[in-house]
Design a protein around this motif. Sequence first.
Motif, PDB file in Angstrom:
ATOM      1  N   VAL A 177      58.865  32.417  57.071  1.00  0.00           N
ATOM      2  CA  VAL A 177      60.050  31.817  56.468  1.00  0.00           C
ATOM      3  C   VAL A 177      60.676  32.805  55.486  1.00  0.00           C
ATOM      4  O   VAL A 177      60.027  33.722  54.991  1.00  0.00           O
ATOM      5  CB  VAL A 177      59.718  30.512  55.714  1.00  0.00           C
ATOM      6  CG1 VAL A 177      59.285  29.426  56.669  1.00  0.00           C
ATOM      7  CG2 VAL A 177      58.664  30.755  54.640  1.00  0.00           C
ATOM      8  N   HIS A 178      61.970  32.598  55.205  1.00  0.00           N
ATOM      9  CA  HIS A 178      62.603  33.315  54.107  1.00  0.00           C
ATOM     10  C   HIS A 178      62.016  32.827  52.792  1.00  0.00           C
ATOM     11  O   HIS A 178      61.748  31.633  52.619  1.00  0.00           O
ATOM     12  CB  HIS A 178      64.107  33.042  54.085  1.00  0.00           C
ATOM     13  CG  HIS A 178      64.859  33.679  55.207  1.00  0.00           C
ATOM     14  ND1 HIS A 178      64.625  34.969  55.640  1.00  0.00           N
ATOM     15  CD2 HIS A 178      65.883  33.210  55.983  1.00  0.00           C
ATOM     16  CE1 HIS A 178      65.454  35.258  56.626  1.00  0.00           C
ATOM     17  NE2 HIS A 178      66.215  34.218  56.853  1.00  0.00           N
ATOM     18  N   SER A 179      61.853  33.743  51.862  1.00  0.00           N
ATOM     19  CA  SER A 179      61.401  33.359  50.533  1.00  0.00           C
ATOM     20  C   SER A 179      62.554  32.739  49.751  1.00  0.00           C
ATOM     21  O   SER A 179      63.728  32.923  50.084  1.00  0.00           O
ATOM     22  CB  SER A 179      60.878  34.587  49.785  1.00  0.00           C
ATOM     23  OG  SER A 179      61.945  35.506  49.558  1.00  0.00           O
ATOM     24  N   TYR A 208      61.607  26.593  51.017  1.00  0.00           N
ATOM     25  CA  TYR A 208      60.892  25.848  49.986  1.00  0.00           C
ATOM     26  C   TYR A 208      59.899  26.785  49.299  1.00  0.00           C
ATOM     27  O   TYR A 208      59.500  27.818  49.860  1.00  0.00           O
ATOM     28  CB  TYR A 208      60.135  24.668  50.603  1.00  0.00           C
ATOM     29  CG  TYR A 208      61.003  23.672  51.330  1.00  0.00           C
ATOM     30  CD1 TYR A 208      61.497  22.546  50.670  1.00  0.00           C
ATOM     31  CD2 TYR A 208      61.341  23.856  52.662  1.00  0.00           C
ATOM     32  CE1 TYR A 208      62.305  21.628  51.324  1.00  0.00           C
ATOM     33  CE2 TYR A 208      62.155  22.941  53.330  1.00  0.00           C
ATOM     34  CZ  TYR A 208      62.624  21.833  52.648  1.00  0.00           C
ATOM     35  OH  TYR A 208      63.431  20.924  53.298  1.00  0.00           O
ATOM     36  N   PRO A 209      59.452  26.432  48.111  1.00  0.00           N
ATOM     37  CA  PRO A 209      58.406  27.229  47.458  1.00  0.00           C
ATOM     38  C   PRO A 209      57.125  27.246  48.297  1.00  0.00           C
ATOM     39  O   PRO A 209      56.854  26.326  49.080  1.00  0.00           O
ATOM     40  CB  PRO A 209      58.184  26.498  46.130  1.00  0.00           C
ATOM     41  CG  PRO A 209      59.444  25.726  45.897  1.00  0.00           C
ATOM     42  CD  PRO A 209      59.931  25.327  47.258  1.00  0.00           C
ATOM     43  N   ILE A 252      48.305  33.436  53.240  1.00  0.00           N
ATOM     44  CA  ILE A 252      49.734  33.532  52.982  1.00  0.00           C
ATOM     45  C   ILE A 252      50.016  35.012  52.743  1.00  0.00           C
ATOM     46  O   ILE A 252      49.438  35.622  51.829  1.00  0.00           O
ATOM     47  CB  ILE A 252      50.165  32.703  51.763  1.00  0.00           C
ATOM     48  CG1 ILE A 252      49.777  31.235  51.951  1.00  0.00           C
ATOM     49  CG2 ILE A 252      51.670  32.827  51.540  1.00  0.00           C
ATOM     50  CD1 ILE A 252      50.016  30.379  50.714  1.00  0.00           C
ATOM     51  N   CYS A 253      50.856  35.600  53.577  1.00  0.00           N
ATOM     52  CA  CYS A 253      51.089  37.043  53.550  1.00  0.00           C
ATOM     53  C   CYS A 253      52.563  37.363  53.346  1.00  0.00           C
ATOM     54  O   CYS A 253      53.431  36.514  53.572  1.00  0.00           O
ATOM     55  CB  CYS A 253      50.631  37.692  54.860  1.00  0.00           C
ATOM     56  SG  CYS A 253      48.936  37.326  55.339  1.00  0.00           S
ATOM     57  N   ALA A 254      52.814  38.609  52.987  1.00  0.00           N
ATOM     58  CA  ALA A 254      54.183  39.051  52.723  1.00  0.00           C
ATOM     59  C   ALA A 254      54.614  40.135  53.699  1.00  0.00           C
ATOM     60  O   ALA A 254      53.894  41.120  53.900  1.00  0.00           O
ATOM     61  CB  ALA A 254      54.285  39.584  51.295  1.00  0.00           C
ATOM     62  N   ASP A 255      55.774  39.933  54.309  1.00  0.00           N
ATOM     63  CA  ASP A 255      56.479  40.999  55.027  1.00  0.00           C
ATOM     64  C   ASP A 255      55.605  41.772  56.015  1.00  0.00           C
ATOM     65  O   ASP A 255      55.539  43.011  55.987  1.00  0.00           O
ATOM     66  CB  ASP A 255      57.106  41.970  54.023  1.00  0.00           C
ATOM     67  CG  ASP A 255      58.148  41.286  53.151  1.00  0.00           C
ATOM     68  OD1 ASP A 255      58.843  40.395  53.651  1.00  0.00           O
ATOM     69  OD2 ASP A 255      58.249  41.646  51.971  1.00  0.00           O
ATOM     70  N   PHE A 256      54.907  41.061  56.905  1.00  0.00           N
ATOM     71  CA  PHE A 256      54.072  41.639  57.963  1.00  0.00           C
ATOM     72  C   PHE A 256      52.840  42.366  57.437  1.00  0.00           C
ATOM     73  O   PHE A 256      52.164  43.064  58.189  1.00  0.00           O
ATOM     74  CB  PHE A 256      54.871  42.608  58.852  1.00  0.00           C
ATOM     75  CG  PHE A 256      55.965  41.958  59.640  1.00  0.00           C
ATOM     76  CD1 PHE A 256      55.680  41.218  60.779  1.00  0.00           C
ATOM     77  CD2 PHE A 256      57.284  42.101  59.258  1.00  0.00           C
ATOM     78  CE1 PHE A 256      56.690  40.622  61.507  1.00  0.00           C
ATOM     79  CE2 PHE A 256      58.300  41.510  59.980  1.00  0.00           C
ATOM     80  CZ  PHE A 256      57.998  40.765  61.111  1.00  0.00           C
ATOM     81  N   ASP A 268      57.227  38.530  43.637  1.00  0.00           N
ATOM     82  CA  ASP A 268      58.492  37.908  43.232  1.00  0.00           C
ATOM     83  C   ASP A 268      59.667  38.346  44.100  1.00  0.00           C
ATOM     84  O   ASP A 268      60.626  37.592  44.264  1.00  0.00           O
ATOM     85  CB  ASP A 268      58.793  38.238  41.762  1.00  0.00           C
ATOM     86  CG  ASP A 268      57.847  37.542  40.800  1.00  0.00           C
ATOM     87  OD1 ASP A 268      57.200  36.555  41.217  1.00  0.00           O
ATOM     88  OD2 ASP A 268      57.753  37.986  39.641  1.00  0.00           O
ATOM     89  N   ASP A 269      59.590  39.573  44.648  1.00  0.00           N
ATOM     90  CA  ASP A 269      60.692  40.090  45.464  1.00  0.00           C
ATOM     91  C   ASP A 269      60.364  40.142  46.949  1.00  0.00           C
ATOM     92  O   ASP A 269      61.032  40.825  47.724  1.00  0.00           O
ATOM     93  CB  ASP A 269      61.111  41.476  44.975  1.00  0.00           C
ATOM     94  CG  ASP A 269      59.981  42.504  45.058  1.00  0.00           C
ATOM     95  OD1 ASP A 269      58.821  42.087  45.297  1.00  0.00           O
ATOM     96  OD2 ASP A 269      60.261  43.701  44.855  1.00  0.00           O
ATOM     97  N   THR A 270      59.349  39.417  47.364  1.00  0.00           N
ATOM     98  CA  THR A 270      59.034  39.318  48.790  1.00  0.00           C
ATOM     99  C   THR A 270      60.170  38.607  49.521  1.00  0.00           C
ATOM    100  O   THR A 270      60.705  37.615  49.033  1.00  0.00           O
ATOM    101  CB  THR A 270      57.719  38.547  48.992  1.00  0.00           C
ATOM    102  OG1 THR A 270      56.645  39.318  48.459  1.00  0.00           O
ATOM    103  CG2 THR A 270      57.467  38.266  50.470  1.00  0.00           C
ATOM    104  N   GLU A 271      60.521  39.109  50.711  1.00  0.00           N
ATOM    105  CA  GLU A 271      61.618  38.526  51.460  1.00  0.00           C
ATOM    106  C   GLU A 271      61.161  37.583  52.567  1.00  0.00           C
ATOM    107  O   GLU A 271      61.777  36.547  52.802  1.00  0.00           O
ATOM    108  CB  GLU A 271      62.488  39.639  52.069  1.00  0.00           C
ATOM    109  CG  GLU A 271      63.155  40.512  51.021  1.00  0.00           C
ATOM    110  CD  GLU A 271      64.085  41.550  51.618  1.00  0.00           C
ATOM    111  OE1 GLU A 271      64.548  41.338  52.770  1.00  0.00           O
ATOM    112  OE2 GLU A 271      64.348  42.571  50.955  1.00  0.00           O
ATOM    113  N   ARG A 272      60.090  37.922  53.250  1.00  0.00           N
ATOM    114  CA  ARG A 272      59.598  37.092  54.358  1.00  0.00           C
ATOM    115  C   ARG A 272      58.145  36.731  54.090  1.00  0.00           C
ATOM    116  O   ARG A 272      57.323  37.600  53.813  1.00  0.00           O
ATOM    117  CB  ARG A 272      59.733  37.839  55.687  1.00  0.00           C
ATOM    118  CG  ARG A 272      59.401  36.984  56.916  1.00  0.00           C
ATOM    119  CD  ARG A 272      59.562  37.792  58.211  1.00  0.00           C
ATOM    120  NE  ARG A 272      60.926  38.257  58.386  1.00  0.00           N
ATOM    121  CZ  ARG A 272      61.910  37.533  58.919  1.00  0.00           C
ATOM    122  NH1 ARG A 272      61.661  36.302  59.341  1.00  0.00           N
ATOM    123  NH2 ARG A 272      63.125  38.033  59.050  1.00  0.00           N
TER     124      ARG A 272
END
Length: 250
Positions: free
Chosen positions: A141-143, A206-207, A225-229, A236-240
Amino acid sequence: MSYEQFAYLYDELMQDAPYDEWVRFVTEKLNKYQVNGKNLLDLACGTGELSVRFAKEGFSVTGVDLSADMLSVAQAKGQEEGMNIPFFEQDMTNLEGHGEFDIIGIFCDSLNYLKSDEDVIHTFASACSHLKDNGLFIFDVHSVYKISELFIDQTFTLTDDHLSYIWNSFAGELPNSVEHELSFFVLDEHSGKYDRFDELHYQRTYPVEQYSEWLERAGFELLEICADFLDSKPQDDTERIFFIAKKPSK
């Protein structure tokens, strides 16, 4: 311009999307959590680009989408590749008749197109009911950061010889939502003139805590729960943001 034509245009617009990263990510998680089967349900599969790529990697893929025109493109794409991938027109909030799968995925932030809390809750419950015990549910999802800081009140443009667009994004009425107003200009090679068509897209996120709560309520065990692949945690600046959940054995 018909929606089927737009679907082909969509593939062109998304040609730089990191599709192979989704395939790699899912394969790594299957190995990490020792899921032996490769029977995959691709929800909101769109034009089938990921469905085909998963099939090429040895997955047994079923695709589901709400758009008949997108599915017609997906079907043609699969046939061109010599693959017999079953595609079904169905709402992912209320899946029926597909049996159980080893993996269910909702990729390319497609979950963000659902318009209400209830839609997300029903989708999670529907996915859980179609997973085998110990099967994985993976979605991205989008952050909140991306929606609020990188989309809202922004304008994006593309100018090319045969295709241009103007993309304006505005805050939606609900928290963490955005409305995308897109105007496309596509060259008609026969007349030499440009055809214009407009699209309005709505996304909401959603959060992390809310997604986590809904997953647990649906009967999932949240694994990661992971960030950007990456395997790193969201910042705080994670996009996906990626969620990996398991259906516990009974």
